[in-house]
Design a protein around this motif. Structure first.
Motif, PDB file in Angstrom:
ATOM      1  N   ASP A 243       0.812  -1.261  -0.036  1.00 51.50           N
ATOM      2  CA  ASP A 243      -0.162   0.041   0.065  1.00 51.50           C
ATOM      3  C   ASP A 243       0.987   1.368   0.011  1.00 51.50           C
ATOM      4  OD1 ASP A 243      -2.250  -1.725   0.050  1.00 51.50           O
ATOM      5  OD2 ASP A 243      -2.666  -1.269   2.259  1.00 51.50           O
ATOM      6  N   ALA A 244       1.975   1.231   0.682  1.00 54.09           N
ATOM      7  CA  ALA A 244       2.672   2.255   0.908  1.00 54.09           C
ATOM      8  C   ALA A 244       3.295   2.641  -0.578  1.00 54.09           C
ATOM      9  CB  ALA A 244       3.931   2.209   1.705  1.00 54.09           C
ATOM     10  N   GLY A 245       3.938   1.636  -1.473  1.00 54.48           N
ATOM     11  CA  GLY A 245       4.238   1.821  -2.887  1.00 54.48           C
ATOM     12  C   GLY A 245       3.241   2.175  -3.743  1.00 54.48           C
ATOM     13  N   GLU A 246       2.034   2.222  -3.483  1.00 50.56           N
ATOM     14  CA  GLU A 246       0.807   2.572  -4.254  1.00 50.56           C
ATOM     15  C   GLU A 246       1.077   4.165  -4.129  1.00 50.56           C
ATOM     16  OE1 GLU A 246      -2.267  -0.772  -4.929  1.00 50.56           O
ATOM     17  OE2 GLU A 246      -2.865   0.457  -3.395  1.00 50.56           O
ATOM     18  N   ILE A 247       0.804   4.357  -3.018  1.00 52.26           N
ATOM     19  CA  ILE A 247       0.620   5.742  -2.523  1.00 52.26           C
ATOM     20  C   ILE A 247       1.807   6.702  -2.917  1.00 52.26           C
ATOM     21  CG2 ILE A 247       1.233   5.792  -0.023  1.00 52.26           C
ATOM     22  CD1 ILE A 247      -1.768   7.451  -1.244  1.00 52.26           C
ATOM     23  N   LEU A 248       2.820   6.008  -2.661  1.00 50.72           N
ATOM     24  CA  LEU A 248       4.200   6.892  -3.223  1.00 50.72           C
ATOM     25  C   LEU A 248       4.012   7.119  -4.657  1.00 50.72           C
ATOM     26  CD1 LEU A 248       6.802   5.304  -0.916  1.00 50.72           C
ATOM     27  CD2 LEU A 248       5.840   7.618  -0.656  1.00 50.72           C
ATOM     28  N   ALA A 249       3.535   6.072  -5.318  1.00 49.05           N
ATOM     29  CA  ALA A 249       3.605   6.272  -6.759  1.00 49.05           C
ATOM     30  C   ALA A 249       2.771   7.406  -7.326  1.00 49.05           C
ATOM     31  CB  ALA A 249       3.095   4.996  -7.370  1.00 49.05           C
ATOM     32  N   GLY A 250       1.518   7.352  -6.328  1.00 54.72           N
ATOM     33  CA  GLY A 250       0.292   8.525  -6.487  1.00 54.72           C
ATOM     34  C   GLY A 250       0.958   9.860  -6.401  1.00 54.72           C
ATOM     35  N   HIS A 251       1.804  10.070  -5.407  1.00 58.73           N
ATOM     36  CA  HIS A 251       2.444  11.263  -5.155  1.00 58.73           C
ATOM     37  C   HIS A 251       3.161  11.932  -6.497  1.00 58.73           C
ATOM     38  CE1 HIS A 251       1.850  10.450  -1.109  1.00 58.73           C
ATOM     39  NE2 HIS A 251       2.472  11.873  -0.709  1.00 58.73           N
ATOM     40  N   ILE A 252       3.827  10.849  -7.334  1.00 63.17           N
ATOM     41  CA  ILE A 252       4.433  11.214  -8.656  1.00 63.17           C
ATOM     42  C   ILE A 252       3.569  11.711  -9.447  1.00 63.17           C
ATOM     43  CG2 ILE A 252       6.125  10.485 -10.581  1.00 63.17           C
ATOM     44  CD1 ILE A 252       7.210   8.542  -8.451  1.00 63.17           C
ATOM     45  N   LEU A 253       2.514  11.047  -9.800  1.00 67.04           N
ATOM     46  CA  LEU A 253       1.262  11.053 -10.712  1.00 67.04           C
ATOM     47  C   LEU A 253       0.531  12.309 -10.680  1.00 67.04           C
ATOM     48  CD1 LEU A 253       0.025   7.525 -11.373  1.00 67.04           C
ATOM     49  CD2 LEU A 253       1.920   8.965 -12.718  1.00 67.04           C
ATOM     50  N   ALA A 254       0.698  12.748  -9.041  1.00 62.34           N
ATOM     51  CA  ALA A 254      -0.051  13.870  -8.835  1.00 62.34           C
ATOM     52  C   ALA A 254       0.541  15.166  -9.488  1.00 62.34           C
ATOM     53  CB  ALA A 254      -0.260  14.054  -7.301  1.00 62.34           C
ATOM     54  N   VAL A 290       0.454   1.184  -9.941  1.00 65.24           N
ATOM     55  CA  VAL A 290      -0.199   2.264 -10.199  1.00 65.24           C
ATOM     56  C   VAL A 290       0.422   3.123 -11.369  1.00 65.24           C
ATOM     57  CG1 VAL A 290      -0.161   4.852  -8.996  1.00 65.24           C
ATOM     58  CG2 VAL A 290      -0.757   2.829  -7.688  1.00 65.24           C
ATOM     59  N   MET A 291       1.720   3.039 -11.358  1.00 59.74           N
ATOM     60  CA  MET A 291       2.460   3.743 -12.626  1.00 59.74           C
ATOM     61  C   MET A 291       1.887   3.095 -14.049  1.00 59.74           C
ATOM     62  SD  MET A 291       4.284   5.905 -11.136  1.00 59.74           S
ATOM     63  CE  MET A 291       5.094   6.624 -12.630  1.00 59.74           C
ATOM     64  N   GLN A 301       9.749   6.843 -19.357  1.00 60.67           N
ATOM     65  CA  GLN A 301      10.766   6.287 -18.838  1.00 60.67           C
ATOM     66  C   GLN A 301      11.137   6.881 -17.330  1.00 60.67           C
ATOM     67  OE1 GLN A 301      14.538   5.282 -21.117  1.00 60.67           O
ATOM     68  NE2 GLN A 301      15.603   6.267 -19.395  1.00 60.67           N
ATOM     69  N   LEU A 302      11.280   5.938 -16.438  1.00 60.90           N
ATOM     70  CA  LEU A 302      11.391   6.349 -15.002  1.00 60.90           C
ATOM     71  C   LEU A 302      12.594   5.541 -14.315  1.00 60.90           C
ATOM     72  CD1 LEU A 302       9.931   7.798 -12.778  1.00 60.90           C
ATOM     73  CD2 LEU A 302       8.784   5.505 -12.238  1.00 60.90           C
ATOM     74  N   SER A 303      13.309   6.453 -13.579  1.00 57.98           N
ATOM     75  CA  SER A 303      14.427   5.973 -12.836  1.00 57.98           C
ATOM     76  C   SER A 303      14.217   6.422 -11.486  1.00 57.98           C
ATOM     77  CB  SER A 303      15.897   6.482 -13.492  1.00 57.98           C
ATOM     78  OG  SER A 303      16.020   5.939 -14.748  1.00 57.98           O
TER      79      SER A 303
END
Length: 345
Positions: A243-254, A290-291, A301-303
């Motif tokens: 779940d932490a991985g999901e929400i952290l990815a959401g921060h980037i997409l925001a 999420v990504m 591309q994401l690093s």
């Protein structure tokens, strides 16, 4: 000793909710000293204590470097958790000048995210912090900034160690109350909680959550949960990190709509800061789910990069830049890529 007067000296402090790091540079880029200290988050320890701790760290670094402790360094950059607001930043600057004038001639204050970016690159990017708390900030090449999160444990901090610990504890409480029964066994989380807080039953936890609340201490339980997820394959612990991985990815997409295309051309680099990233393998599945569901496809591309040097390095650079000086840094030595992927195939 009083140092070499032919050089100027620049300091930087990475101030977190749990601990702080200081680095002292000579103007030619040579590191003269490194020191560490406790939390310098003014919202957790108070502004007076924050300023005192900053002063002590700088003065200790001067002593190590053989500089005159009564002579201020040229500039000090503070990259601090809880220092996002202009008014709060100015209060810290004013406080340092009025009460600790011997520390530095000039003081520049920015959020902890800015220091991390300035450590990894001179051109801007995204930094995603998942330590005690969480925060995500974008700095575009033109200097414009945008953020997602970083609002503290009552309004945010999703994906941070406190959030993971609190959610695991609440999952156990809700299961015991039969409010939200868990599909997973709660035994490990219960036992880890009792052992970590040195209590015999769950009522004993209330003093730590209310009367003697210490965000950093509660966040420390996250390490035990990570061990449970890895060593014991505990499903509830694994779910917390997923779940932490999901929400952290959401921060980037925001922040995605605000990202300058120049940062996307060579692939987006995200600087990942904080101890929670040590559990990347536990978060990876949720993060990638999420990504990969993102439909805009701006990020091709994401690093993910980790700092090899403290964000105090970037803070020192910010301090030098604030007075028109350039601190020579070797950015290739400051960060390394630990995960890379193609998106929108």
């Amino acid at each position: 000793m009083s140092g070499d007067s032919t050089y100027d000296y620049f300091g930087g402090i990475e101030g977190g909710a749990t601990h702080s790091k200081m680095v002292l540079f000579r103007s030619d880029g040579k590191v003269m000293a490194k020191t560490e200290g406790p939390s310098t988050n003014q919202w957790l320890v108070g502004q007076e204590e924050c300023l005192k701790r900053v002063s002590e760290m700088v003065q200790e670094a001067k002593k190590i470097a053989g500089l005159d402790e009564k002579k201020p360094i040229k500039a000090l950059g503070l990259s601090m958790s809880g220092a996002d607001q202009k008014e709060a930043q100015q209060q810290i600057i004013d406080g340092m000048k009025s009460k600790y004038g011997e520390v530095s001639e000039s003081v520049a204050v920015s959020s902890d995210t800015n220091g991390a970016i300035a450590t990894a690159t001179a051109t801007g990017g995204i930094v995603l912090i998942a330590g005690t708390g969480s925060n995500c900030q974008l700095v575009n090449p033109d200097g414009s900034t945008y953020r997602c999160g970083g609002w503290g444990h009552l309004l945010g901090d999703e994906g941070g160690a406190y959030w993971i610990s609190q959610r695991a504890i609440k999952a156990y409480f809700d299961h015991e109350d039969n409010l939200h029964p868990q599909p997973y066994d709660v035994t490990f989380v219960r036992d880890a909680m009792l052992k970590y807080f040195k209590i015999e039953e769950r009522n004993g936890l209330l003093q730590y959550l209310y009367t003697n609340f210490d965000k950093s201490f509660i966040a420390g339980m996250c390490k035990e949960l990570a061990a449970g997820a890895i060593e014991k394959k505990d499903r509830l612990c694994q779910q917390m990190f997923h779940d932490a991985g999901e929400i952290l990815a959401g921060h980037i997409l925001a922040l995605e709509p605000k990202i300058d295309k120049k940062l996307l051309e060579q692939g987006l680099s995200v600087v990942c800061v904080g101890s929670v990233w040590k559990s990347w393998e536990l978060m990876k599945s949720g993060f990638m789910e999420v990504m990969e569901k993102n439909t805009s496809h701006r990020i091709r591309q994401l690093s993910l990069c980790e700092l090899k040097e403290s964000a105090a390095v970037g803070a020192a650079s910010i301090g030098a830049t604030s007075i028109g000086s350039l601190l020579p840094l070797d950015y290739s030595e400051n960060a390394s890529v630990f995960f890379k992927t193609q998106l929108g195939k």
